[in-house]
Design an enzyme around this catalytic site. Structure first.
Site, PDB file in Angstrom:
ATOM      1  N   ASP A   1      -5.523  -7.991  -4.198  1.00 39.91           N
ATOM      2  CA  ASP A   1      -5.302  -7.024  -3.492  1.00 39.91           C
ATOM      3  C   ASP A   1      -4.252  -5.793  -4.001  1.00 39.91           C
ATOM      4  O   ASP A   1      -3.322  -6.601  -4.510  1.00 39.91           O
ATOM      5  CB  ASP A   1      -4.633  -8.031  -2.294  1.00 39.91           C
ATOM      6  CG  ASP A   1      -4.687  -6.810  -0.896  1.00 39.91           C
ATOM      7  OD1 ASP A   1      -5.448  -7.213   0.213  1.00 39.91           O
ATOM      8  OD2 ASP A   1      -4.124  -5.738  -1.029  1.00 39.91           O
ATOM      9  N   ILE A   2      -4.632  -4.714  -3.574  1.00 40.20           N
ATOM     10  CA  ILE A   2      -3.515  -3.711  -4.305  1.00 40.20           C
ATOM     11  C   ILE A   2      -2.261  -3.612  -3.634  1.00 40.20           C
ATOM     12  O   ILE A   2      -1.221  -3.203  -4.129  1.00 40.20           O
ATOM     13  CB  ILE A   2      -4.139  -2.315  -3.887  1.00 40.20           C
ATOM     14  CG1 ILE A   2      -3.687  -1.286  -5.043  1.00 40.20           C
ATOM     15  CG2 ILE A   2      -4.153  -1.935  -2.662  1.00 40.20           C
ATOM     16  CD1 ILE A   2      -4.690  -0.035  -5.294  1.00 40.20           C
TER      17      ILE A   2
ATOM     18  N   ASN B   1     -10.247 -10.879   8.654  1.00 39.48           N
ATOM     19  CA  ASN B   1     -10.026 -10.075   9.921  1.00 39.48           C
ATOM     20  C   ASN B   1     -11.499  -9.263  10.447  1.00 39.48           C
ATOM     21  O   ASN B   1     -11.945  -8.635   9.461  1.00 39.48           O
ATOM     22  CB  ASN B   1      -9.139  -8.846   9.599  1.00 39.48           C
ATOM     23  CG  ASN B   1      -7.620  -9.606   9.379  1.00 39.48           C
ATOM     24  OD1 ASN B   1      -7.502 -10.446   9.922  1.00 39.48           O
ATOM     25  ND2 ASN B   1      -7.052  -9.021   8.492  1.00 39.48           N
TER      26      ASN B   1
ATOM     27  N   GLN C   1      -8.473  -5.258  10.925  1.00 37.10           N
ATOM     28  CA  GLN C   1      -9.351  -4.933   9.880  1.00 37.10           C
ATOM     29  C   GLN C   1      -9.231  -3.562   9.439  1.00 37.10           C
ATOM     30  O   GLN C   1      -9.233  -2.580  10.486  1.00 37.10           O
ATOM     31  CB  GLN C   1     -10.968  -5.355  10.099  1.00 37.10           C
ATOM     32  CG  GLN C   1     -11.709  -4.957   9.050  1.00 37.10           C
ATOM     33  CD  GLN C   1     -13.178  -5.463   9.429  1.00 37.10           C
ATOM     34  OE1 GLN C   1     -13.697  -5.523  10.663  1.00 37.10           O
ATOM     35  NE2 GLN C   1     -14.139  -5.436   8.227  1.00 37.10           N
ATOM     36  N   VAL C   2      -9.035  -3.072   8.447  1.00 36.76           N
ATOM     37  CA  VAL C   2      -8.924  -1.702   7.934  1.00 36.76           C
ATOM     38  C   VAL C   2     -10.019  -1.360   7.187  1.00 36.76           C
ATOM     39  O   VAL C   2     -10.493  -0.167   7.378  1.00 36.76           O
ATOM     40  CB  VAL C   2      -7.485  -1.678   7.043  1.00 36.76           C
ATOM     41  CG1 VAL C   2      -7.255  -0.300   6.497  1.00 36.76           C
ATOM     42  CG2 VAL C   2      -6.214  -2.078   7.886  1.00 36.76           C
TER      43      VAL C   2
ATOM     44  N   HIS D   1     -14.447  -9.425   4.130  1.00 36.50           N
ATOM     45  CA  HIS D   1     -13.544  -9.845   2.884  1.00 36.50           C
ATOM     46  C   HIS D   1     -12.850 -11.054   3.373  1.00 36.50           C
ATOM     47  O   HIS D   1     -12.103 -10.966   4.664  1.00 36.50           O
ATOM     48  CB  HIS D   1     -12.642  -8.703   2.236  1.00 36.50           C
ATOM     49  CG  HIS D   1     -11.921  -7.989   3.517  1.00 36.50           C
ATOM     50  ND1 HIS D   1     -12.488  -6.822   4.303  1.00 36.50           N
ATOM     51  CD2 HIS D   1     -10.488  -7.981   3.841  1.00 36.50           C
ATOM     52  CE1 HIS D   1     -11.389  -6.465   4.997  1.00 36.50           C
ATOM     53  NE2 HIS D   1     -10.364  -7.065   4.665  1.00 36.50           N
ATOM     54  N   PHE D   2     -12.407 -11.877   2.733  1.00 36.07           N
ATOM     55  CA  PHE D   2     -11.638 -13.132   2.755  1.00 36.07           C
ATOM     56  C   PHE D   2     -10.397 -12.888   2.137  1.00 36.07           C
ATOM     57  O   PHE D   2     -10.513 -12.915   0.798  1.00 36.07           O
ATOM     58  CB  PHE D   2     -12.363 -14.281   2.530  1.00 36.07           C
ATOM     59  CG  PHE D   2     -13.506 -14.630   3.523  1.00 36.07           C
ATOM     60  CD1 PHE D   2     -14.670 -14.201   3.461  1.00 36.07           C
ATOM     61  CD2 PHE D   2     -13.246 -15.864   4.539  1.00 36.07           C
ATOM     62  CE1 PHE D   2     -15.547 -14.729   4.106  1.00 36.07           C
ATOM     63  CE2 PHE D   2     -14.324 -16.024   5.168  1.00 36.07           C
ATOM     64  CZ  PHE D   2     -15.468 -15.100   5.248  1.00 36.07           C
ATOM     65  N   HIS D   3      -9.330 -12.867   2.604  1.00 41.81           N
ATOM     66  CA  HIS D   3      -8.008 -12.946   1.859  1.00 41.81           C
ATOM     67  C   HIS D   3      -7.643 -14.144   1.730  1.00 41.81           C
ATOM     68  O   HIS D   3      -7.777 -15.107   2.393  1.00 41.81           O
ATOM     69  CB  HIS D   3      -6.738 -12.463   3.231  1.00 41.81           C
ATOM     70  CG  HIS D   3      -6.835 -11.104   3.555  1.00 41.81           C
ATOM     71  ND1 HIS D   3      -5.968 -10.016   3.031  1.00 41.81           N
ATOM     72  CD2 HIS D   3      -7.553 -10.608   4.528  1.00 41.81           C
ATOM     73  CE1 HIS D   3      -6.574  -8.906   3.490  1.00 41.81           C
ATOM     74  NE2 HIS D   3      -7.165  -9.090   4.594  1.00 41.81           N
TER      75      HIS D   3
HETATM   76  P1  AMP Z   1      -7.862  -5.881   6.112  1.00 41.48           P
HETATM   77  O1  AMP Z   1      -6.621  -5.165   6.614  1.00 41.48           O
HETATM   78  O2  AMP Z   1      -8.163  -7.354   6.564  1.00 41.48           O
HETATM   79  O3  AMP Z   1      -9.187  -4.860   6.197  1.00 41.48           O
HETATM   80  O4  AMP Z   1      -7.388  -5.774   4.754  1.00 41.48           O
HETATM   81  C1  AMP Z   1      -7.976  -4.845   3.674  1.00 41.48           C
HETATM   82  C2  AMP Z   1      -7.022  -5.035   2.232  1.00 41.48           C
HETATM   83  O5  AMP Z   1      -7.566  -4.383   1.446  1.00 41.48           O
HETATM   84  C3  AMP Z   1      -5.507  -4.684   2.352  1.00 41.48           C
HETATM   85  O6  AMP Z   1      -4.792  -5.984   2.056  1.00 41.48           O
HETATM   86  C4  AMP Z   1      -5.637  -3.688   1.361  1.00 41.48           C
HETATM   87  O7  AMP Z   1      -4.201  -3.782   0.538  1.00 41.48           O
HETATM   88  C5  AMP Z   1      -6.641  -4.276   0.609  1.00 41.48           C
HETATM   89  N1  AMP Z   1      -6.972  -2.784  -0.265  1.00 41.48           N
HETATM   90  C6  AMP Z   1      -7.345  -1.663  -0.027  1.00 41.48           C
HETATM   91  N2  AMP Z   1      -7.682  -1.063  -0.877  1.00 41.48           N
HETATM   92  C7  AMP Z   1      -7.747  -1.603  -2.079  1.00 41.48           C
HETATM   93  C8  AMP Z   1      -8.083  -1.454  -3.336  1.00 41.48           C
HETATM   94  N3  AMP Z   1      -8.466  -0.277  -3.785  1.00 41.48           N
HETATM   95  N4  AMP Z   1      -7.809  -2.404  -4.189  1.00 41.48           N
HETATM   96  C9  AMP Z   1      -7.445  -3.551  -3.552  1.00 41.48           C
HETATM   97  N5  AMP Z   1      -7.158  -3.942  -2.580  1.00 41.48           N
HETATM   98  C10 AMP Z   1      -7.334  -2.828  -1.768  1.00 41.48           C
END
Ligand code: AMP
Length: 140
Positions: A33-34, A89, A96-97, A102-104
């Protein structure tokens, strides 16, 4: 494979956006994760563009989940974590963004300060049974 041209995770899978990959199989991809909540915070995704968990075909989800234990083990071992959270999420309201399933995997150690509000409630008389009936009905 289904992809979406405006999805950041699809672009990571195709190599159009760089990411630190840690697992790459026929159907699954994982990368760091970035913006990590902890060192080693990783994301496991299906290569197919599917927006949320309930849209995943069961076989596709099973294929993805096959990778989760070994990935979690590797992340925890590489970061010397004492434990980890798996977080998934669905929907803006749930945090969820990125609209690609995706699974964290979030390594945890005591005193790391991570946490969430877990405001456990109490059902009023009869409410749990009503919900039980509704959910059972919705399953059919
Ligand atoms: P969510 O809030 O569950 O949708 O998590 C999305 C995750 O994606 C967040 O933890 C972000 O930091 C991660 N993310 C978004 N863009 C990137 C990227 N280019 N590379 C790696 N992780 C990312």
């Amino acid at each position: 494979m289904t992809t979406s041209s405006d999805c950041v995770f699809c672009k990571i899978v195709s190599g159009d956006i760089p990411a630190l990959a840690i697992l790459d199989t026929e159907h699954a991809y994982a990368f760091l994760d970035i913006a990590p909540l902890a060192e080693g915070h990783a994301l496991l995704i299906p290569k197919d563009h599917i927006e949320s968990l309930e849209q995943m075909p069961p076989e596709g989800l099973a294929r993805l989940m096959r990778e989760l234990p070994r990935l979690a083990r590797a992340v925890a071992s590489a970061t010397a974590a004492e434990g980890y959270n798996v977080l998934q999420n669905n929907g803006r309201v749930a945090g969820q963004v990125v609209n690609h399933v995706h699974f964290h995997i979030i390594p945890r150690r005591s005193g790391d300060g991570l946490g969430y509000r877990w405001n456990a409630g109490v059902y009023p008389e009869g409410r749990a049974e009503t919900l039980q009936a509704r959910i059972r009905e919705a399953l059919h």
